[in-house]
Motif scaffolding. Sequence first.
Motif, PDB file in Angstrom:
ATOM      1  N   VAL A  84      61.783  -1.293 -77.985  1.00  0.00           N
ATOM      2  CA  VAL A  84      61.262  -1.482 -76.643  1.00  0.00           C
ATOM      3  C   VAL A  84      62.335  -1.098 -75.631  1.00  0.00           C
ATOM      4  O   VAL A  84      63.502  -1.474 -75.778  1.00  0.00           O
TER       5      VAL A  84
ATOM      6  N   ILE B 179      62.996  -1.123 -71.406  1.00  0.00           N
ATOM      7  CA  ILE B 179      62.489  -1.743 -70.181  1.00  0.00           C
ATOM      8  C   ILE B 179      63.345  -1.276 -69.015  1.00  0.00           C
ATOM      9  O   ILE B 179      64.578  -1.386 -69.052  1.00  0.00           O
TER      10      ILE B 179
ATOM     11  N   TYR C 207      57.823   1.062 -77.591  1.00  0.00           N
ATOM     12  CA  TYR C 207      57.283   0.685 -76.291  1.00  0.00           C
ATOM     13  C   TYR C 207      58.260   1.011 -75.167  1.00  0.00           C
ATOM     14  O   TYR C 207      59.480   0.950 -75.344  1.00  0.00           O
TER      15      TYR C 207
ATOM     16  N   GLU D  91      49.890  -5.357 -74.297  1.00  0.00           N
ATOM     17  CA  GLU D  91      49.970  -4.151 -75.113  1.00  0.00           C
ATOM     18  C   GLU D  91      50.488  -4.445 -76.510  1.00  0.00           C
ATOM     19  O   GLU D  91      49.991  -3.902 -77.501  1.00  0.00           O
TER      20      GLU D  91
ATOM     21  N   ALA E 221      52.979  -6.110 -70.694  1.00  0.00           N
ATOM     22  CA  ALA E 221      53.702  -5.762 -71.916  1.00  0.00           C
ATOM     23  C   ALA E 221      53.208  -6.602 -73.091  1.00  0.00           C
ATOM     24  O   ALA E 221      52.983  -6.093 -74.190  1.00  0.00           O
TER      25      ALA E 221
ATOM     26  N   THR F  52      54.625  -7.374 -65.222  1.00  0.00           N
ATOM     27  CA  THR F  52      55.079  -6.497 -66.306  1.00  0.00           C
ATOM     28  C   THR F  52      55.129  -7.252 -67.625  1.00  0.00           C
ATOM     29  O   THR F  52      54.738  -6.728 -68.674  1.00  0.00           O
TER      30      THR F  52
ATOM     31  N   PHE G 138      58.414   0.037 -70.869  1.00  0.00           N
ATOM     32  CA  PHE G 138      57.796  -0.626 -69.731  1.00  0.00           C
ATOM     33  C   PHE G 138      58.687  -0.464 -68.508  1.00  0.00           C
ATOM     34  O   PHE G 138      59.912  -0.597 -68.598  1.00  0.00           O
TER      35      PHE G 138
END
Length: 341
Positions: free
Chosen positions: A117, A119, A87, A59, A56, A52, A89
């Motif tokens: 982000v 996660i 983002y 990207e 990540a 990941t 993930f």
Amino acid sequence: MTGDYLEIDGSIGGGQILRSALSLSMVSGRPFRIRNIRSGRSRPGLLRQHLTAVLAATEVCGAEVDGAQLGSQTLDFQPGEIRAGDYRFNIGSAGSATLVLQTLFPALLHGPASSRVRIVGGTHNPAAPPADFIERSWLPLLRQMGAQVDFRLLRHGFAPAGGGEIECEVAPARLTPLHLAARGEVLEQRALALIGNLPGHIAERELQRVARRLRWPQEQLHQRAVASAGPGNILLLKIACTDVCELFSAIAQTGVRAERVADQAIDEARAWLLSEAAVGEHLADQLLLPMALAGGGSFTTHRSSAHLESNIQVIRQFLQTDIRVEPLSDTRLRVTIGSTA
């Protein structure tokens, strides 16, 4: 894929070697090839958490990558330009969400605009900084260095179920050196036992152990039930000082008594308190890379570690940075980071 690749031997450490290389590659623009990824581990190669982090990073900076598969022990990574964005993930396991965040954080600081982000994964894992540590220990020092960041723990996720989520908003910023020679006066001491889908007596026994061994009064001992996808428990010992806030923790594991879980966190806290060093072993390791990117910094800590030493090796490969480790006493050493250019 083209470019002059830095050759990195992943056998000198675990997944941290890969994560630091990804961070430094994204910021410096230097491609790397890493071999023998986690070769000394019982399950070598990329696990979901590491994969990941790779995907990540790919990207965020539009990288070209070869070897990004579960179990891969070799990876080629050629970064592109860092891109701001919104983002999300999902690790797909209880792998550490905080370690993925720390991988991306330096790149987000160097982005062209603010980014957010999210996660999904484990937020409270063995052998990884819990979300509370990121929020209360690591990020406050990064803010002192100039970072503009907001962090939120949206859901708790314990191993093996995972399902936790963190969110971080990062604005572009230039980090400045930070020097931590001492921790300052102790301002607050607090123990918190978090329980997810487990009996409350586990937390009570952990806190009783803290009271007996650290002699903290009842008003400093707290427990809280949290919603989580699966069962889990963590003991957090917060020690806030004038110049730094440390957070020591231990995660409950099957077959380990609550008292022994508490002892793990207590032993770490006591060793740090007795040393008079500014930061503990884990915070020391996690300050290295930001200080190197800031062009300088220093701190005292109470012991070196394999993570600290392997991280120094990777940073030196990417940056023209002098990192010195000097013993000051039997229980304290100083780490100094500064450019040799």
